[in-house]
Design a protein around this motif. Structure first.
Motif, short mmCIF file in Angstrom:
data_model
loop_
_atom_site.label_atom_id
_atom_site.label_comp_id
_atom_site.label_asym_id
_atom_site.label_seq_id
_atom_site.Cartn_x
_atom_site.Cartn_y
_atom_site.Cartn_z
N GLY A 171 -4.56 -2.02 -13.11
CA GLY A 171 -4.20 -3.43 -13.01
C GLY A 171 -3.13 -3.72 -11.98
N LEU A 172 -2.36 -2.69 -11.59
CA LEU A 172 -1.29 -2.89 -10.62
C LEU A 172 -1.74 -2.68 -9.17
CD1 LEU A 172 1.66 -1.09 -12.45
CD2 LEU A 172 1.35 -3.56 -12.13
N LEU A 173 -2.96 -2.19 -8.98
CA LEU A 173 -3.43 -1.92 -7.63
C LEU A 173 -3.76 -3.21 -6.90
CD1 LEU A 173 -5.74 1.18 -8.26
CD2 LEU A 173 -3.35 1.15 -7.51
N ARG A 174 -3.29 -3.32 -5.69
CA ARG A 174 -3.53 -4.51 -4.88
C ARG A 174 -4.15 -4.09 -3.56
NH1 ARG A 174 -2.87 -6.06 -9.09
NH2 ARG A 174 -1.35 -7.53 -9.96
N GLY A 175 -5.42 -4.45 -3.37
CA GLY A 175 -6.11 -4.07 -2.15
C GLY A 175 -7.44 -3.43 -2.49
N ASP A 176 -7.80 -2.40 -1.76
CA ASP A 176 -9.07 -1.71 -1.93
C ASP A 176 -8.91 -0.66 -3.03
OD1 ASP A 176 -11.34 -0.19 -1.79
OD2 ASP A 176 -11.22 0.23 0.36
N PRO A 177 -9.36 -0.93 -4.26
CA PRO A 177 -9.11 0.02 -5.36
C PRO A 177 -9.74 1.38 -5.12
CG PRO A 177 -10.68 -1.67 -6.04
CD PRO A 177 -10.12 -2.11 -4.73
N ALA A 178 -10.87 1.44 -4.46
CA ALA A 178 -11.54 2.72 -4.24
C ALA A 178 -10.67 3.66 -3.42
CB ALA A 178 -12.88 2.50 -3.55
N ARG A 179 -9.95 3.11 -2.43
CA ARG A 179 -9.03 3.93 -1.64
C ARG A 179 -7.71 4.14 -2.35
NH1 ARG A 179 -12.12 2.88 2.97
NH2 ARG A 179 -11.90 4.55 4.53
N LEU A 180 -7.24 3.12 -3.05
CA LEU A 180 -5.93 3.21 -3.70
C LEU A 180 -5.94 4.19 -4.86
CD1 LEU A 180 -4.80 -0.52 -3.57
CD2 LEU A 180 -4.13 1.37 -2.06
#
Length: 214
Positions: A134-143
Motif C-alpha cells: 500500500g505504500l508503493l508509489r509508482g510502478d509496483p512491479a519494479r518497486l
C-alpha cells in the motif's frame, strides 16, 4: 553493457568510505580461481552456478586485498553465506551477469543486486505484506523487485555469531528517496522487534543495487 568501473562506483555510493567494494563479470567458470575448501561447497554444481560462485569469490578476495588482508579461502557456511576471516565483515551477491562483494573491518553489512525489471504479480504478496504494498508509489512491479533487493541485503547484514534464517515477513521495508528503511516485525537472530536499519538503493545500467551498513 555497464562497465565494472561504473558498478563499483555505484557500490561505493551505498556505503561509508571504509567499505571496500569489487565487481566481477560472471562468465565461464574459472575453477582455478577457487580454493579447495570452496570447491567442496559447489561440487557437482551446474556451469552457471559455478561461474557465479567463482566470480563472487574473486570479487571477495579483491575486497580483502583492498583491506590489506592476505588472500584466504572463503568457504560456504551452513546458511550458504561466505565465511569471512576473523575481524572482517563482508557480503557477496551475484546474478547471471555480475558478482559484487563488499567488506570492512567492523560491523556487519549487506549487499544485493537484482535486474531492474518488473517482477511477476504472483510474487508480490510473498515479498511484501499488504501494508508494504500500500505504500508503493509508482510502478509496483519494479518497486516490489527493489523491496526484494533491500530485504536480501538486510538478511546478509547479520553478525556471523548470531546468524538466523528468516523470511520476508520478518521485516517491513519502506522505500524512500535514494534508499529504504527496514523495520523488524519480530526478534530474529541479532535483530529485535521494532529495530530499524537504514539502507541505500541505486540503479546502474539495468541493475538495482542495495546496501546496508550498521
Amino acid at each position: 553493457m555497464t562497465s565494472l568501473t561504473a558498478v563499483e562506483a555505484a557500490l561505493r555510493s551505498l556505503f561509508p568510505p571504509e567499505v571496500a567494494v569489487a565487481a566481477e563479470r560472471t562468465r565461464a567458470p574459472d575453477i582455478a580461481a577457487l580454493w579447495p575448501e570452496e570447491r567442496q561447497a559447489i561440487d557437482g554444481a551446474v556451469p552457471h552456478r559455478l561461474a557465479e560462485f567463482a566470480a563472487g569469490r574473486t570479487a571477495a578476495r579483491r575486497v580483502l586485498a583492498a583491506l590489506g588482508h592476505a588472500p584466504v579461502a572463503l568457504p560456504m557456511g551452513p546458511d550458504r553465506a561466505a565465511l569471512w576471516p576473523g575481524g572482517v565483515s563482508g557480503a557477496i551477491a551475484h546474478d547471471a551477469d555480475l558478482a559484487v562483494a563488499v567488506g570492512r573491518r567492523g560491523a556487519p553489512l549487506g549487499v544485493d543486486l537484482e535486474p531492474d525489471a518488473p517482477l511477476e504479480e504472483t510474487l508480490w504478496p510473498i515479498i511484501c505484506a499488504p501494508d508494504e504494498l500500500g505504500l508503493l508509489r509508482g510502478d509496483p512491479a519494479r518497486l516490489v523487485r527493489r523491496v526484494f533487493c533491500a530485504k536480501e541485503a538486510v538478511f546478509k547484514a547479520q553478525d556471523p555469531a548470531h546468524r538466523a534464517l528468516f523470511g520476508f515477513e520478518a521485516v517491513a521495508v519502506t522505500l524512500v528517496e535514494g534508499g529504504f528503511n527496514a523495520q523488524f516485525r519480530a526478534d530474529v537472530g541479532c535483530f529485535r522487534v521494532g529495530q530499524v536499519l537504514t539502507g541505500r538503493l541505486t540503479v546502474v545500467g539495468s541493475t538495482v543495487l542495495a546496501g546496508v551498513a550498521w
